[in-house]
Design an enzyme around this catalytic site. Structure first.
Site, PDB file in Angstrom:
ATOM      1  N   ASP A 229       0.820  -1.200   0.000  1.00 24.64           N
ATOM      2  CA  ASP A 229       0.000   0.000   0.000  1.00 24.64           C
ATOM      3  C   ASP A 229       0.858   1.255   0.000  1.00 24.64           C
ATOM      4  OD1 ASP A 229      -2.296  -1.502   0.047  1.00 24.64           O
ATOM      5  OD2 ASP A 229      -2.603  -1.333   2.212  1.00 24.64           O
TER       6      ASP A 229
ATOM      7  N   TYR B 289       6.558 -10.252   6.369  1.00 21.59           N
ATOM      8  CA  TYR B 289       6.430  -8.823   6.618  1.00 21.59           C
ATOM      9  C   TYR B 289       6.917  -8.484   8.021  1.00 21.59           C
ATOM     10  CZ  TYR B 289       3.605  -7.789   2.455  1.00 21.59           C
ATOM     11  OH  TYR B 289       3.169  -7.602   1.167  1.00 21.59           O
TER      12      TYR B 289
END
Length: 263
Positions: free
Chosen positions: A58, A116
């Site tokens: 994002d 992540y």
């Protein structure tokens, strides 16, 4: 440099500072990481092509280990291609690795696992303000680790996804979760086969809130069962999130040359 151009599938290892990007994926009017790399490929090869990334980060998110793939017609070796692309890329994007892959390799569809990391700093800071969430975490590591346990395994993560996201499949398999702390920095690491939009950021904020207010595992189980975005906390800020690495069958974790985002 080889004598004649040939068509190859190239695999790229990429790092980027996402602060000034509107995410990874190409958009018509906004600056994106994919757009910058495709522009550099055009300048080097003269071809307009679309690259595939392992993860669609994002706006504002970073990467220490994104992986991308593309079919190219070039006479450049992978190392020379890497150097040529970096010469045309802005300083907030670097190609750290380039290799010729098997013809059918696809960075997104061949990925087995993605890792992540999310960083949280416990007070306002000048040097980390664009790279970590500035938030005092009142819960200790034991509480954070215990609260996170229900997330392991295969679950429907609708409650932790973005409304209006384009993921038709909402089941993900989480294989690793780790909370650690060093000084003022708290670090959250997670590995799964796939991730939904805002999933990591909503997990971080929901787990912290549940660990602090005493809801613990009960809150997480209820959120998973609800399959309702209102059951999870709003997402943590994007600038604390990093795509760290991607695992592929027969190749292991990529890219091999990867900066560790240290605390």
């Amino acid at each position: 440099m080889s004598s004649e151009p040939r068509e190859i599938t190239v695999r790229l290892g990429i790092e980027f500072d996402g602060t000034e990007f509107h995410g990874w994926q190409v958009q018509p009017r906004d600056r994106t990481v994919q757009g910058e790399i495709e522009q550099a490929i055009w300048r080097v090869t003269g071809a307009r092509i679309r690259i595939a990334g392992a993860g669609r980060t994002d706006s504002g998110c970073h990467a220490a280990g994104q992986v991308a793939s593309a079919r190219l017609h070039t006479r450049l070796t992978p190392d020379r291609l890497r150097a040529a692309l970096n010469a045309h890329l802005p300083r907030d994007v670097r190609i750290v690795e380039a290799a010729e892959a098997e013809p059918m390799f696809h960075a997104r569809f061949r990925a087995m696992r993605r890792a992540y990391r999310y960083l949280i700093v416990s007070r306002p800071t000048a040097v980390r303000r664009r790279y970590a969430w500035e938030r005092a975490v009142r819960a200790d590591l034991a509480a954070l680790r215990s609260t996170s346990k229900p997330l392991l395994g295969s679950h429907d993560f609708t409650s932790f996804s973005k409304k209006g996201g384009d993921d038709a499949e909402t089941t993900c398999v989480v294989t690793e979760i780790k909370w650690s702390r060093r000084g003022l920095m708290t670090r959250f690491d997670i590995v799964a086969d796939r991730f939904l939009y805002t999933m990591v950021r909503r997990i971080v904020s929901t787990v912290i809130r549940a660990a602090e207010d005493g809801g613990g595992q009960k809150t997480i189980r209820a959120a998973l069962k609800a399959r309702d975005r209102n059951a999870a906390a709003p997402p943590a800020p994007a600038h604390g999130l990093y795509l760290m690495r991607v695992r592929y069958p027969g190749l292991g974790w990529l890219p091999k040359e990867r900066l560790d985002v240290v605390t």
